[in-house]
Design a protein around this motif. Sequence first.
Motif: not given
Length: 183
Positions: A54-82
Motif C-alpha cells: 500500500a505504501l509503494e502503490g505503483n511507484s516506479k524507479c524505487v531504490r534504497t540506499v544503505h549506509t552504516q551508522k555503527s557496528k550493528n545499525v544502518m541508515h536506510k533511505v528509500d526513494t520512490l517516484v510517482d
Amino acid sequence: MQKTILPIIALALFGLANAQIRSKGACPSPAVQSYFNLYAYMGTFYEYAKYPSALEGNSKCVRTVHTQKSKNVMHKVDTLVDPTTGKSSDYVATATQISNGKFTIHYSGQVTPNNFWVLFTDYISYAVVYTCEPASGNTHKTWIWILTRQRVPSAATVAKAKNVVSSSGFDPSLLTVTDQSKC
C-alpha cells in the motif's frame, strides 16, 4: 459530482488497504542470511520486484540506499517516484541488526518498528528481503522484495533471487515487477 467522487475515493482506499499479501495464522519465520556482513550490504539496491505494498502503490524507479551508522545499525533511505506526477518521495529509516540477517526497522514518524529480514544476499548482485506483521483476525501481512545492484538485472540474477523466494516458502508468482525505466 460528489456522489460520483466518493465511491471512487472509497474504492481507491479499499484497494490500498488490501494491497498486501494476507495469510492466515502467525508470521512465518524463514531462515535468514547467516554470517551477515553489514559492511558488504551497504550501498544502493534497486527494487526489481515486490509483493504488493500500500505504501509503494505503483511507484516506479524505487531504490534504497544503505549506509552504516555503527557496528550493528544502518541508515536506510528509500526513494520512490510517482509515475503520474514524476515527484519523488524519500522514506528514511534506521535498521538495527538483532542477529545475522535479522533487523528491526523504524521509519521516521512510525510508532512501532517492523521486522526487516535479509533472507539471502550475495552482496554484489541481489538481496531478498522479508517483512511480516500480524493483522486482525489471526492473519498476517507479508512483504517480499527482490533488490538488485543493477537497475536492470540479468535474467540469471532474477532467477537466483526468485529461487530464494520459493525455497523460503513464499510464492514468487505474487511478485510484481517494479518499473525502472526512464529513471
